[in-house]
Write a protein that holds these residues in place. Structure first.
Motif, PDB file in Angstrom:
ATOM      1  N   PHE A 204       0.835  -1.197   0.000  1.00 28.20           N
ATOM      2  CA  PHE A 204       0.000   0.000   0.000  1.00 28.20           C
ATOM      3  C   PHE A 204       0.868   1.245   0.000  1.00 28.20           C
ATOM      4  N   LEU A 205       0.367   2.277  -0.656  1.00 27.15           N
ATOM      5  CA  LEU A 205       1.033   3.570  -0.664  1.00 27.15           C
ATOM      6  C   LEU A 205       0.796   4.304   0.651  1.00 27.15           C
ATOM      7  N   HIS A 206       1.582   5.339   0.886  1.00 28.75           N
ATOM      8  CA  HIS A 206       1.441   6.140   2.102  1.00 28.75           C
ATOM      9  C   HIS A 206       0.039   6.762   2.166  1.00 28.75           C
ATOM     10  N   HIS A 207      -0.683   6.474   3.241  1.00 28.95           N
ATOM     11  CA  HIS A 207      -2.047   6.970   3.484  1.00 28.95           C
ATOM     12  C   HIS A 207      -3.076   6.409   2.501  1.00 28.95           C
ATOM     13  N   MET A 208      -2.718   5.421   1.710  1.00 26.74           N
ATOM     14  CA  MET A 208      -3.625   4.936   0.658  1.00 26.74           C
ATOM     15  C   MET A 208      -4.954   4.435   1.224  1.00 26.74           C
ATOM     16  N   ILE A 209      -4.897   3.592   2.247  1.00 28.69           N
ATOM     17  CA  ILE A 209      -6.144   3.034   2.793  1.00 28.69           C
ATOM     18  C   ILE A 209      -6.966   4.127   3.452  1.00 28.69           C
ATOM     19  N   ARG A 210      -6.330   5.001   4.195  1.00 27.65           N
ATOM     20  CA  ARG A 210      -7.068   6.072   4.871  1.00 27.65           C
ATOM     21  C   ARG A 210      -7.708   7.025   3.863  1.00 27.65           C
ATOM     22  N   ASN A 211      -7.064   7.256   2.738  1.00 27.72           N
ATOM     23  CA  ASN A 211      -7.663   8.102   1.700  1.00 27.72           C
ATOM     24  C   ASN A 211      -8.832   7.404   1.015  1.00 27.72           C
ATOM     25  N   ILE A 212      -8.714   6.098   0.814  1.00 24.22           N
ATOM     26  CA  ILE A 212      -9.826   5.325   0.257  1.00 24.22           C
ATOM     27  C   ILE A 212     -11.013   5.359   1.206  1.00 24.22           C
ATOM     28  N   VAL A 213     -10.759   5.151   2.495  1.00 29.19           N
ATOM     29  CA  VAL A 213     -11.853   5.156   3.473  1.00 29.19           C
ATOM     30  C   VAL A 213     -12.521   6.524   3.538  1.00 29.19           C
ATOM     31  N   GLY A 214     -11.736   7.591   3.467  1.00 28.67           N
ATOM     32  CA  GLY A 214     -12.323   8.929   3.467  1.00 28.67           C
ATOM     33  C   GLY A 214     -13.308   9.115   2.335  1.00 28.67           C
ATOM     34  N   ALA A 215     -12.957   8.617   1.152  1.00 29.99           N
ATOM     35  CA  ALA A 215     -13.867   8.712   0.009  1.00 29.99           C
ATOM     36  C   ALA A 215     -15.084   7.809   0.191  1.00 29.99           C
ATOM     37  N   LEU A 216     -14.881   6.625   0.749  1.00 29.29           N
ATOM     38  CA  LEU A 216     -16.001   5.703   0.957  1.00 29.29           C
ATOM     39  C   LEU A 216     -17.014   6.257   1.971  1.00 29.29           C
ATOM     40  N   VAL A 217     -16.527   6.939   2.981  1.00 29.91           N
ATOM     41  CA  VAL A 217     -17.443   7.537   3.958  1.00 29.91           C
ATOM     42  C   VAL A 217     -18.302   8.607   3.286  1.00 29.91           C
ATOM     43  N   THR A 218     -17.736   9.356   2.357  1.00 30.12           N
ATOM     44  CA  THR A 218     -18.515  10.347   1.607  1.00 30.12           C
ATOM     45  C   THR A 218     -19.644   9.668   0.824  1.00 30.12           C
ATOM     46  N   VAL A 219     -19.351   8.499   0.256  1.00 29.39           N
ATOM     47  CA  VAL A 219     -20.399   7.721  -0.424  1.00 29.39           C
ATOM     48  C   VAL A 219     -21.422   7.217   0.588  1.00 29.39           C
ATOM     49  N   GLY A 220     -20.927   6.698   1.723  1.00 28.10           N
ATOM     50  CA  GLY A 220     -21.828   6.163   2.742  1.00 28.10           C
ATOM     51  C   GLY A 220     -22.785   7.189   3.307  1.00 28.10           C
ATOM     52  N   ARG A 221     -22.359   8.431   3.360  1.00 29.13           N
ATOM     53  CA  ARG A 221     -23.233   9.512   3.847  1.00 29.13           C
ATOM     54  C   ARG A 221     -24.239   9.956   2.795  1.00 29.13           C
ATOM     55  N   GLY A 222     -24.074   9.512   1.560  1.00 32.12           N
ATOM     56  CA  GLY A 222     -24.975   9.914   0.494  1.00 32.12           C
ATOM     57  C   GLY A 222     -24.567  11.198  -0.196  1.00 32.12           C
ATOM     58  N   GLU A 223     -23.359  11.687   0.101  1.00 30.34           N
ATOM     59  CA  GLU A 223     -22.897  12.931  -0.508  1.00 30.34           C
ATOM     60  C   GLU A 223     -22.358  12.715  -1.916  1.00 30.34           C
ATOM     61  N   GLN A 224     -22.011  11.472  -2.250  1.00 36.18           N
ATOM     62  CA  GLN A 224     -21.558  11.118  -3.592  1.00 36.18           C
ATOM     63  C   GLN A 224     -22.200   9.786  -3.972  1.00 36.18           C
ATOM     64  N   ASP A 225     -22.301   9.526  -5.292  1.00 34.21           N
ATOM     65  CA  ASP A 225     -22.892   8.267  -5.745  1.00 34.21           C
ATOM     66  C   ASP A 225     -21.845   7.158  -5.761  1.00 34.21           C
ATOM     67  N   THR A 226     -22.274   5.942  -6.127  1.00 34.45           N
ATOM     68  CA  THR A 226     -21.380   4.786  -6.061  1.00 34.45           C
ATOM     69  C   THR A 226     -20.313   4.765  -7.167  1.00 34.45           C
ATOM     70  N   ASP A 227     -20.385   5.701  -8.104  1.00 35.41           N
ATOM     71  CA  ASP A 227     -19.338   5.815  -9.125  1.00 35.41           C
ATOM     72  C   ASP A 227     -18.210   6.758  -8.701  1.00 35.41           C
ATOM     73  N   TYR A 228     -18.318   7.293  -7.494  1.00 39.43           N
ATOM     74  CA  TYR A 228     -17.358   8.309  -7.027  1.00 39.43           C
ATOM     75  C   TYR A 228     -15.929   7.771  -6.995  1.00 39.43           C
ATOM     76  N   LEU A 229     -15.734   6.566  -6.468  1.00 31.36           N
ATOM     77  CA  LEU A 229     -14.378   6.011  -6.386  1.00 31.36           C
ATOM     78  C   LEU A 229     -13.802   5.775  -7.779  1.00 31.36           C
ATOM     79  N   ALA A 230     -14.652   5.369  -8.724  1.00 28.50           N
ATOM     80  CA  ALA A 230     -14.191   5.156 -10.101  1.00 28.50           C
ATOM     81  C   ALA A 230     -13.716   6.472 -10.708  1.00 28.50           C
ATOM     82  N   ARG A 231     -14.429   7.550 -10.444  1.00 29.23           N
ATOM     83  CA  ARG A 231     -14.021   8.851 -10.983  1.00 29.23           C
ATOM     84  C   ARG A 231     -12.702   9.321 -10.370  1.00 29.23           C
ATOM     85  N   LEU A 232     -12.569   9.139  -9.049  1.00 28.31           N
ATOM     86  CA  LEU A 232     -11.318   9.528  -8.402  1.00 28.31           C
ATOM     87  C   LEU A 232     -10.147   8.710  -8.930  1.00 28.31           C
ATOM     88  N   LEU A 233     -10.341   7.410  -9.072  1.00 27.85           N
ATOM     89  CA  LEU A 233      -9.274   6.535  -9.558  1.00 27.85           C
ATOM     90  C   LEU A 233      -8.798   6.986 -10.938  1.00 27.85           C
TER      91      LEU A 233
END
Length: 311
Positions: A204-233
């Protein structure tokens, strides 16, 4: 399998030794020894040196960030003195602070290397999802007071499985020569108030998992749709990414090796997830070139071709 194994106290161990270390990372700058701050590595080496009566240097399966915990950090060292299994475990623990402990120790061949023979690393990120702040769990979970949709988080995360350029999820100060990593799996499940992100990869890269989780929480709150991680990637740009999740919820729970090394199997941590009942090494590793390469690669060659992995 019993969790209680009698430690031999009659036969001194010689040759290279492997051990598993558990720690609460709250008070440390991370695993790696640094001159300006307390580290897990420095504390462990000091304790081992007192048992051995001489300086000991250890090599770990991976590094962890400041504040990150571990339940199965695998290390190896070449002891300068022969001590029994019981003396190494009990003696080292007696000289360690209360937030670090050795779980087991066993002899391994001289060609074993905790880092370069590791086939995969696994982490679990634990979110406590409830309106009130945590008390008993406050040091090893991240509190989220907003309702999280774990199913949406899991769906969004699946785009990350496989080999990708994770530039959008690496810290600005990451020292790795390449942003490419191979995620074997990433799962998000709810267990009552706990939402657990379970992820395994080659490294894993430095802070990689924590950055992924930060984005996933944004999806979990409903602030972004389920394609959000694909767009960031696809952006491959950390400046366009989401927040970094706190370190306190992240746990390094496993380093996987070829079964031929016969390292002890034990329940995956942290202990507050013991009800899941999963033991180390139960899941098959993917069929990929890196794993086959690591299985047969001489340690000396690996050290010369080091990629400067961050975890």
């Amino acid at each position: 399998m019993s969790l209680f194994q009698r430690l031999d106290e009659h036969h001194p161990l010689t040759g290279r030794l492997a051990m598993a270390v558990e720690y609460d990372g709250s008070q440390y700058c991370g695993w790696q020894r640094l001159k300006h701050a307390a580290s897990v590595q420095a504390s462990l080496e000091a304790a081992l040196s007192r048992v051995a009566g001489a300086a000991v240097r250890v090599h770990a399966s991976g590094r962890t960030d400041s504040g990150v915990h571990a339940t199965r950090q695998i290390v190896h060292f070449d002891p300068p003195a022969a001590r029994s299994q019981k003396a190494w475990v009990f003696g080292t623990n007696a000289n360690l602070p209360r937030d670090i402990a050795v779980r087991w120790i066993k002899p391994v061949g001289d060609d074993f290397h905790a880092r370069f023979k590791a086939l995969a690393r696994r982490y679990r990120y634990v979110l406590l999802n409830q309106p009130s702040r945590p008390v008993l769990e406050r040091a090893n979970v991240t509190w989220c007071r907003d309702p999280l949709d774990a199913e949406a988080m899991h769906e969004a995360a699946q785009v990350l499985v496989g080999e990708h350029d994770f530039s959008s999820f690496r810290a600005a100060g990451c020292q790795s020569k390449t942003p490419w990593r191979h995620l074997h799996f990433i799962e998000v499940h709810r267990h009552g108030p706990l939402v657990v992100v379970d992820v395994q990869g080659n490294a894993f890269l430095h802070h990689m998992i924590r950055n992924i989780v930060g984005a996933l929480v944004t999806v979990g709150r409903g602030e972004q749709d389920t394609d959000y991680l694909a767009r960031l990637l696809a952006l491959r740009d950390r400046t366009r990414g989401d927040v970094t999740a706190p370190a306190c919820g992240l746990h390094f729970v496993d380093s996987l090796y070829d079964p031929g090394w016969a390292l002890p199997r034990e329940p995956l941590g942290p202990n507050l997830l013991a009800f899941l009942g999963e033991w180390t090494g139960e899941r098959p590793l993917p069929d990929c070139p890196m794993i086959e390469f690591r299985r047969g690669r001489p340690v000396a060659e690996a050290e010369h071709a080091e990629e400067s992995d961050d975890a």
